[in-house]
Design an enzyme around this catalytic site. Sequence first.
Site, PDB file in Angstrom:
ATOM      1  N   TYR A   1       4.015  35.507  21.234  1.00 35.61           N
ATOM      2  CA  TYR A   1       4.673  34.440  21.071  1.00 35.61           C
ATOM      3  C   TYR A   1       6.160  34.324  21.856  1.00 35.61           C
ATOM      4  CZ  TYR A   1       1.994  32.851  17.151  1.00 35.61           C
ATOM      5  OH  TYR A   1       0.988  32.336  16.039  1.00 35.61           O
TER       6      TYR A   1
ATOM      7  N   LYS B   1      10.381  52.795  -9.832  1.00 37.45           N
ATOM      8  CA  LYS B   1      10.741  51.245  -9.890  1.00 37.45           C
ATOM      9  C   LYS B   1       9.971  50.694  -8.538  1.00 37.45           C
ATOM     10  CE  LYS B   1      15.463  51.330  -7.582  1.00 37.45           C
ATOM     11  NZ  LYS B   1      16.814  50.947  -7.754  1.00 37.45           N
TER      12      LYS B   1
END
Length: 388
Positions: A268, A49
């Site tokens: 940042y 999956k």
Amino acid sequence: MTDRFTLIDAPEEFQSAPLRLTVDLSAIADNWREMARRSGKARAAAVVKADAYGLGIEDVGQTLYRAGARDFFVAVPAEGATLRPYAPEARIFVLSGIWPGQEEIFFENDLVPVIASEEQLAFWMAVLTERGPYPCALHVDTGFNRLGLPMDEAIALVDDVSRPASLDPVLIMSHLACGDDPSSPMNRQQLEKFQMVSTAFEGVDSSLSASAGIFLGADYHFDLTRPGIALYGGEAVSGAKNPMQPVIKAEARVLQVRNARAGESASYGATQVLMRDSRLAVASVGYADGYLRNLSGSGIPLRDTGLPGAEGVIGGKRVPVVGRVTMDLTIFDVTDLPDNAVRAGDYIELLGPSMPLDEVARAAGTIGYEMLTGLGLRYERMYLEGDD
């Protein structure tokens, strides 16, 4: 030991890609064989999956089929339809079951629905009344409280004379909530409940264990096991040595090597201040590529787990992440490497044989499953062929 991930004849677009992912299909096949061996008398399925846990359902599915897998589990019918040409004679079970409007994709691709709720069961019985016999699996809840028919309702089906005669499941299954923790008493509780269900459905194959459950021993194996994360090199059992082979190597290209002075900050928010004069390698990977923001350098107050930031590997040496991971870029501190050891154009290993998947996941406060399935679309991929 030879590093299978050392690529000599890789295509030029791979050798120069900003991001690249090498997938060792032979290792995936070997991992399946190992889980089949550990499954004892039970057959081993293969869980593919989520695009084979992010690694490509077509290539991985074909490899596992060639290795001998004849039972596969996917999450949704579209995954099963994609897999079918690569596993032509296999049984493909769809874990999300079936809903009105999905009949055609199931029947055309010979997919087996896993009936997981009372609503699905009612719909499926109506389908069988009209269509006639067609295989299904029944998912029974033994304590997970996620999907599954209540135990009493599932067992009552055995003697329910009102059910269509064509309702003839080929598999009864459940799922362990704490299989990755061998000491959890819930494993034995669920086992005992599932034994009751399995006994009631005498003659029908039973399946309880995914990867972690296989390691719990023969009592948990029943007729069919469902290895998933172990096939892809991930840890199935918490706190235990991982016996599986690594199957991927994810790398990011160094775009620039720059000098920065003590007292300056990086990335940042200026949340990490350099404590020394440093050399920084800026690599072309970020959270858009599944390199999670929680992997940001230590000292970043993004979380309260107390976990360190991540590391990469370049030139055989580990190098730490500095500052915040951003969407497309991550900074690594390469100060401790020799001056000529890192240049623009080199590659940093993010995940792989030298930087284990689950170690990186722990640095992010998550699990290997999320790291694998979160790999983005920007990796240039190279598959090392599996066995024919």
